[in-house]
Enzyme design. Structure first.
Site, mmCIF file in Angstrom:
data_model
loop_
_atom_site.group_PDB
_atom_site.id
_atom_site.type_symbol
_atom_site.label_atom_id
_atom_site.label_comp_id
_atom_site.label_asym_id
_atom_site.label_seq_id
_atom_site.Cartn_x
_atom_site.Cartn_y
_atom_site.Cartn_z
ATOM 1 N N ARG A 113 90.433 -87.565 85.824
ATOM 2 C CA ARG A 113 91.569 -87.823 86.699
ATOM 3 C C ARG A 113 91.069 -88.148 88.113
ATOM 4 O O ARG A 113 90.069 -87.570 88.576
ATOM 5 C CB ARG A 113 92.421 -86.556 86.739
ATOM 6 C CG ARG A 113 93.698 -86.637 87.549
ATOM 7 C CD ARG A 113 94.714 -87.501 86.901
ATOM 8 N NE ARG A 113 96.065 -87.252 87.393
ATOM 9 C CZ ARG A 113 97.070 -88.099 87.206
ATOM 10 N NH1 ARG A 113 96.869 -89.243 86.561
ATOM 11 N NH2 ARG A 113 98.275 -87.823 87.640
ATOM 12 N N THR A 389 100.659 -97.058 82.064
ATOM 13 C CA THR A 389 99.492 -96.271 81.719
ATOM 14 C C THR A 389 99.130 -96.878 80.392
ATOM 15 O O THR A 389 99.844 -97.729 79.889
ATOM 16 C CB THR A 389 99.946 -94.786 81.624
ATOM 17 O OG1 THR A 389 100.328 -94.352 82.911
ATOM 18 C CG2 THR A 389 98.914 -93.860 81.049
ATOM 19 N N THR A 407 95.106 -94.570 83.228
ATOM 20 C CA THR A 407 96.180 -95.129 84.043
ATOM 21 C C THR A 407 95.723 -95.571 85.423
ATOM 22 O O THR A 407 94.724 -95.067 85.958
ATOM 23 C CB THR A 407 97.304 -94.076 84.209
ATOM 24 O OG1 THR A 407 98.432 -94.677 84.824
ATOM 25 C CG2 THR A 407 96.871 -92.880 85.030
ATOM 26 N N ASN A 409 98.535 -95.608 87.284
ATOM 27 C CA ASN A 409 99.848 -95.070 87.614
ATOM 28 C C ASN A 409 100.900 -96.165 87.478
ATOM 29 O O ASN A 409 101.395 -96.392 86.397
ATOM 30 C CB ASN A 409 99.892 -94.406 88.991
ATOM 31 C CG ASN A 409 101.103 -93.484 89.106
ATOM 32 O OD1 ASN A 409 101.674 -93.109 88.083
ATOM 33 N ND2 ASN A 409 101.492 -93.128 90.305
ATOM 34 N N ASP A 431 101.447 -89.115 92.253
ATOM 35 C CA ASP A 431 101.653 -88.040 91.270
ATOM 36 C C ASP A 431 101.541 -86.653 91.905
ATOM 37 O O ASP A 431 101.842 -85.648 91.264
ATOM 38 C CB ASP A 431 100.658 -88.166 90.107
ATOM 39 C CG ASP A 431 101.208 -89.074 89.008
ATOM 40 O OD1 ASP A 431 102.412 -89.352 89.014
ATOM 41 O OD2 ASP A 431 100.419 -89.492 88.136
ATOM 42 N N SER A 460 99.392 -84.642 86.114
ATOM 43 C CA SER A 460 99.688 -85.780 85.244
ATOM 44 C C SER A 460 100.622 -85.358 84.114
ATOM 45 O O SER A 460 100.757 -84.167 83.810
ATOM 46 C CB SER A 460 98.378 -86.296 84.656
ATOM 47 O OG SER A 460 98.632 -87.274 83.685
ATOM 48 N N SER A 461 101.242 -86.340 83.479
ATOM 49 C CA SER A 461 102.018 -86.080 82.256
ATOM 50 C C SER A 461 101.307 -86.641 81.027
ATOM 51 O O SER A 461 101.863 -86.603 79.922
ATOM 52 C CB SER A 461 103.394 -86.743 82.354
ATOM 53 O OG SER A 461 104.112 -86.229 83.436
HETATM 54 N N1 GLY Z 1 100.417 -91.489 86.433
HETATM 55 C C1 GLY Z 1 101.186 -90.951 85.399
HETATM 56 C C2 GLY Z 1 100.711 -89.638 84.939
HETATM 57 O O1 GLY Z 1 99.538 -89.351 85.083
HETATM 58 O O2 GLY Z 1 101.480 -88.866 84.442
#
Ligand code: GLY
Length: 578
Positions: A113, A389, A407, A409, A431, A460-461
């Site tokens: 990340r 993403t 991603t 984003n 985020d 993040s999701s």
């Molecule tokens: N940028 C979307 C996520 O990481 O959830």
């Protein structure tokens, strides 16, 4: 006479039936037929399988697998190829997460990340009145987090790679140097983004041109080929040091961004312990913080496990109501408790504790929607935009499996292309929670746990997931879609496990989504019956139609051992194996 009339009637009817069948089939296939490269969204093979967002990238992975590379080699090759042929999300200027299950049943998860630059600070997106300055975290140089992709892919290759790194990255270099033809969806996105590219770049990138892009136009990326060659020849130093690092820092200076040489030099991807939990006879292996994906997915599954979903039926009022009420509670927890575990004491064990999860649904009513106002996050002792993403799944001949989500984003991230280096930079800083309670571009709210700090990773999701059934590899899945990723993975898994669907039915079925705030059920256009919508409204739910919710890519190991790969029919995903 009568017989003759019947014969003429049948002959005419057959003609019309065939004519309309032809029209129907043609209209279903047309968008895919327009694609310059043949697209397959549902494939079954016996040895190995790859699914990604672009046919050329999937085929790069397949060529690596056929050369004797393993699933990790193929995934890395696909990721570099996507940075070329799927620039809106595939990247070297962003970040991501990888979940691995080896054929020996060992699990690993890699966090690459992005993180906040050292000069980043908690209130960096607020004005003097402490209000969020619109778009500052979403577009342009200040929106960029320190990229993690190159370090992550090299780290994964060092641990698991079988082929030489140069061999794995070379197809991406060739694609950038020789060019590739643009697909309908890429053309649409590129044309829509021209103005933003012009506004936020000092040197005009190859994506900008006077005439509109057309399907089949060749996109050649010489600068990107050169950057990828530096990475091939120098490893991580080809990106985080030397010429590329100088270009990134110069770009930051030109646009008043914050990333320094020191930020780049210090960036490290991290192996983390995956989130692992059970749902009935399934074992779910997913991504830990700084993604909320794994914890949220496991929470959702445990919250609905006691309910008779399969008896209620797919998209029945009762099943949707139960799942939505679980989603509401889980996203409330996400907003309060989840962030970068290196900076904030995420109460991971408490969030997944059986007694806590049982209690979480204690105020659930079968007849009435709970209001999100009345659902606070659980208490413990603790010290939505256009979403782009991309996800890739690979299973190799030996049974190693990889689930990877990466991603920038937003579409094309910050829209900033590093001058003379040819790659896009992310806008991942959005985020973070810029201010407690103020929604980001996914409408997600956050708090202290996800506040900006120098060097911290934003929440993040992304939910790259691998699922075993009765101890055997069963499903590999994940998706792009911002906040909707978690609920899409949740629903596709339940479609297979509870609603008895084949993988293509499960992925292609319509979806819905609730994320606590805003207090509404989002559902896909034409995705729910009118009677079901009315019954949900009668329970007190508010409904909101969306074009689509996430784009799932998945592989299933079928009972006979064959591998079925499925891409999302909402996209140009491509599944291919051998
Ligand atoms: N940028 C979307 C996520 O990481 O959830």
């Amino acid at each position: 006479m009568l017989n003759k009339n019947i014969f003429i009637f049948l002959k005419n009817s057959l003609f019309y039936i065939l004519f309309f069948l032809f029209l129907f089939l043609f209209s279903c296939q047309s968008s895919i037929k327009e694609h310059p490269y043949p697209v397959t969204q549902n494939a079954t093979t016996s040895n190995a399988m790859a699914v990604s967002a672009h046919p050329l990238a999937t085929r790069v992975g397949l060529s690596i697998l056929k050369k004797g590379g393993n699933a990790i080699d193929a995934t890395i090759a696909i990721q570099f190829a996507l940075a070329v042929v799927y620039p809106r999300a595939g990247n070297i200027g962003g970040g991501g997460f990888m979940v691995v299950r080896t054929n020996k049943g060992e699990y690993a998860s890699l966090d690459y990340r992005e993180k906040a630059p050292k000069l980043g600070s908690r209130d960096m997106y607020l004005n003097t009145d402490k209000n969020v300055i619109p778009n500052l975290s979403r577009i342009g140089h200040l929106a960029v987090g320190v990229p993690g992709t190159v370090d992550g892919l090299i780290n994964a290759h060092t641990k698991y790679g079988q082929l030489a790194f140069a061999e794995v990255i070379q197809p991406a270099i060739d694609l950038a140097k020789n060019g590739y033809q643009l697909s309908p969806k890429e053309v649409n996105r590129l044309n829509k983004t021209q103005e933003a590219f012009r506004e936020h770049n000092t040197t005009m990138p190859v994506f900008v041109r006077e005439a509109s892009w057309k399907v089949g136009d060749l996109l050649v990326q010489k600068d990107l080929a050169q950057t990828l060659t530096l990475i091939r020849d120098n490893g991580r130093a080809g990106f985080y040091e030397g010429i590329t690092a100088d270009k990134i820092v110069a770009e930051m200076k030109a646009g008043k961004g914050l990333i320094s040489h020191e930020d780049l030099l210090e960036y490290q991807s991290k192996w983390r312990t995956p989130i692992i939990g059970d749902y009935k006879n399934y074992k779910v292996i997913s991504m830990p913080p700084p993604s909320s994906g794994g914890i949220a997915l496991l929470q959702l599954l445990k919250l609905v496990e006691p309910f008779p979903l399969s008896t209620d039926g797919f998209h029945s009022v009762d099943a949707i109501h139960t799942m939505v009420e679980a989603e509401r509670r889980v996203y409330a927890d996400r907003a309060k408790h989840l962030g970068d575990i290196d900076f904030y004491p995420v109460p991971q064990d408490s969030l997944l504790e059986a007694a806590y999860l049982l209690d979480r649904m204690s105020d659930f009513s079968k007849d009435k929607a709970t209001t999100s106002e009345s659902i606070a996050a659980g208490a413990f002792e603790v010290a939505m935009e256009s979403f782009e993403t991309t996800h890739t799944c690979v299973v190799d001949k030996a049974g190693n499996a990889v689930s990877l989500t990466t991603t920038l984003n937003g579409n094309y991230g910050s829209k900033v292309v590093v001058s003379n280096a040819g790659f896009l930079l992310n806008n991942e800083m959005d985020d973070f929670s810029a201010k407690p309670g103020v929604p980001n571009m996914y409408g997600l709210v956050g708090n202290e746990a996800n506040a900006i700090e120098p060097g911290k990773r934003m929440l993040s999701s992304m939910t790259p997931t691998i699922i075993e059934k009765d101890g055997q590899l069963h499903l590999i899945l994940g998706a792009p879609g911002g906040s909707t990723i978690i609920t899409a993975v949740f629903q596709v898994f339940l479609n297979v496990a509870e609603f008895n669907m084949s993988l293509e039915e499960a992925v292609w079925a319509s979806r819905f989504h609730h994320q606590w705030l805003p207090d509404q059920i989002m559902y896909e256009k034409d995705g729910l019956d009118n009677a079901v919508k009315k019954a949900l409204e009668d329970k007190g739910h508010t409904l909101n139609e969306r074009a689509y919710l996430a784009l799932i890519k998945a592989i299933q190991v079928l009972p006979n051992g064959d591998l079925q790969g499925v891409g999302d029919n909402r996209s140009e995903d491509h599944a291919e194996g051998y």
